[in-house]
Design a protein around this motif. Sequence first.
Motif, PDB file in Angstrom:
ATOM      1  N   ARG A  80       0.843  -1.407   0.207  1.00 57.28           N
ATOM      2  CA  ARG A  80      -0.134  -0.051  -0.515  1.00 57.28           C
ATOM      3  C   ARG A  80       0.786   1.618   0.347  1.00 57.28           C
ATOM      4  O   ARG A  80       2.054   1.450   0.744  1.00 57.28           O
ATOM      5  CB  ARG A  80      -0.930  -0.151   0.947  1.00 57.28           C
ATOM      6  CG  ARG A  80      -1.904   1.164   1.520  1.00 57.28           C
ATOM      7  CD  ARG A  80      -2.709   1.132   2.647  1.00 57.28           C
ATOM      8  NE  ARG A  80      -3.951   2.131   2.263  1.00 57.28           N
ATOM      9  CZ  ARG A  80      -5.193   1.986   2.265  1.00 57.28           C
ATOM     10  NH1 ARG A  80      -5.664   0.898   1.117  1.00 57.28           N
ATOM     11  NH2 ARG A  80      -5.495   2.590   2.177  1.00 57.28           N
ATOM     12  N   LEU A  81       0.838   2.123  -1.123  1.00 53.63           N
ATOM     13  CA  LEU A  81       1.262   3.554  -1.070  1.00 53.63           C
ATOM     14  C   LEU A  81       0.351   4.623  -0.880  1.00 53.63           C
ATOM     15  O   LEU A  81      -0.787   3.822  -1.138  1.00 53.63           O
ATOM     16  CB  LEU A  81       1.397   3.418  -3.224  1.00 53.63           C
ATOM     17  CG  LEU A  81       2.567   2.325  -3.059  1.00 53.63           C
ATOM     18  CD1 LEU A  81       2.801   3.349  -4.385  1.00 53.63           C
ATOM     19  CD2 LEU A  81       4.173   2.125  -2.315  1.00 53.63           C
ATOM     20  N   THR A  82       1.038   5.332   0.207  1.00 47.26           N
ATOM     21  CA  THR A  82       0.176   6.371   1.041  1.00 47.26           C
ATOM     22  C   THR A  82       0.450   7.818   0.367  1.00 47.26           C
ATOM     23  O   THR A  82       1.565   7.428   1.696  1.00 47.26           O
ATOM     24  CB  THR A  82      -0.842   5.715   2.060  1.00 47.26           C
ATOM     25  OG1 THR A  82      -1.011   4.585   2.166  1.00 47.26           O
ATOM     26  CG2 THR A  82      -1.745   7.086   2.646  1.00 47.26           C
ATOM     27  N   ALA A  83      -0.012   8.729  -0.306  1.00 44.29           N
ATOM     28  CA  ALA A  83       0.447   9.917  -0.082  1.00 44.29           C
ATOM     29  C   ALA A  83       0.126  10.614   1.040  1.00 44.29           C
ATOM     30  O   ALA A  83      -0.992  10.909   1.087  1.00 44.29           O
ATOM     31  CB  ALA A  83       0.842  10.564  -1.851  1.00 44.29           C
ATOM     32  N   LEU A  84       0.621  11.033   2.131  1.00 46.58           N
ATOM     33  CA  LEU A  84       0.521  11.773   3.133  1.00 46.58           C
ATOM     34  C   LEU A  84       0.225  13.606   3.555  1.00 46.58           C
ATOM     35  O   LEU A  84      -0.101  13.979   4.074  1.00 46.58           O
ATOM     36  CB  LEU A  84       1.227  11.733   4.159  1.00 46.58           C
ATOM     37  CG  LEU A  84       1.534   9.536   4.568  1.00 46.58           C
ATOM     38  CD1 LEU A  84       2.155   9.686   5.334  1.00 46.58           C
ATOM     39  CD2 LEU A  84       0.064   9.273   4.977  1.00 46.58           C
ATOM     40  N   GLY A  85       0.574  14.394   1.992  1.00 44.54           N
ATOM     41  CA  GLY A  85       0.817  15.216   1.213  1.00 44.54           C
ATOM     42  C   GLY A  85       1.774  16.103   2.026  1.00 44.54           C
ATOM     43  O   GLY A  85       2.561  15.656   2.597  1.00 44.54           O
ATOM     44  N   GLY A  86       2.158  17.016   2.237  1.00 42.97           N
ATOM     45  CA  GLY A  86       3.614  17.724   1.660  1.00 42.97           C
ATOM     46  C   GLY A  86       4.817  17.048   1.316  1.00 42.97           C
ATOM     47  O   GLY A  86       5.724  17.159   1.619  1.00 42.97           O
ATOM     48  N   GLY A  87       4.619  16.548   0.211  1.00 48.33           N
ATOM     49  CA  GLY A  87       5.967  15.299  -0.320  1.00 48.33           C
ATOM     50  C   GLY A  87       5.761  14.504   0.528  1.00 48.33           C
ATOM     51  O   GLY A  87       7.049  13.499   0.023  1.00 48.33           O
ATOM     52  N   ARG A  88       5.596  13.670   1.721  1.00 49.86           N
ATOM     53  CA  ARG A  88       5.357  12.218   2.277  1.00 49.86           C
ATOM     54  C   ARG A  88       4.799  11.388   2.305  1.00 49.86           C
ATOM     55  O   ARG A  88       3.770  11.540   1.233  1.00 49.86           O
ATOM     56  CB  ARG A  88       5.170  12.930   3.449  1.00 49.86           C
ATOM     57  CG  ARG A  88       5.868  13.552   4.424  1.00 49.86           C
ATOM     58  CD  ARG A  88       5.548  13.774   6.140  1.00 49.86           C
ATOM     59  NE  ARG A  88       4.004  13.911   6.071  1.00 49.86           N
ATOM     60  CZ  ARG A  88       3.165  13.067   6.649  1.00 49.86           C
ATOM     61  NH1 ARG A  88       3.963  12.567   8.132  1.00 49.86           N
ATOM     62  NH2 ARG A  88       1.821  13.955   6.726  1.00 49.86           N
TER      63      ARG A  88
END
Length: 150
Positions: A68-76
């Motif tokens: 699972r890949l999750t972009a958390l915002g702010g480039g994280r």
Amino acid sequence: MVTVALPDTWVYALRLPHDPRAARVARTTVRAALNGHGMSEVLDVAVLLTSELVTNAYQYANGAASLRLTALGGGRLRVSVWDANPYVPAPFDAAPGVRPSPAPVDAVNGRGLLLVQAWADAWGGDALGRGAGKLLWFEVGGRAREAWAV
């Protein structure tokens, strides 16, 4: 009702068969997702560390795994790998900041998860209980890493 999501957050999930080619499939998926979302600054580290977690899932668990890949915002970015083996290996079983001893110089394995610990901005692992296996994860892109610029 309107759902609002930040433009830089997204999630991809992939079921991986118990197959020696699973790490290659995972690396290709991570490359495609990160390139597609303009996250090249974390690409190389994310690909390497994903490969380590998926390889361990193949080697130490019987059956499929999930990525699972999750972009958390702010480039994280958070990358999670689930497998059916409930054993949480070192260093994921230790409290943050506790460093396990390195593998002997002549050992042929035992370094992969130490790479995750060294290069990830955050990492962790949890046994899920009741025969549900474990989840290992790491995050990258949350802070500047001098070593990446080398």
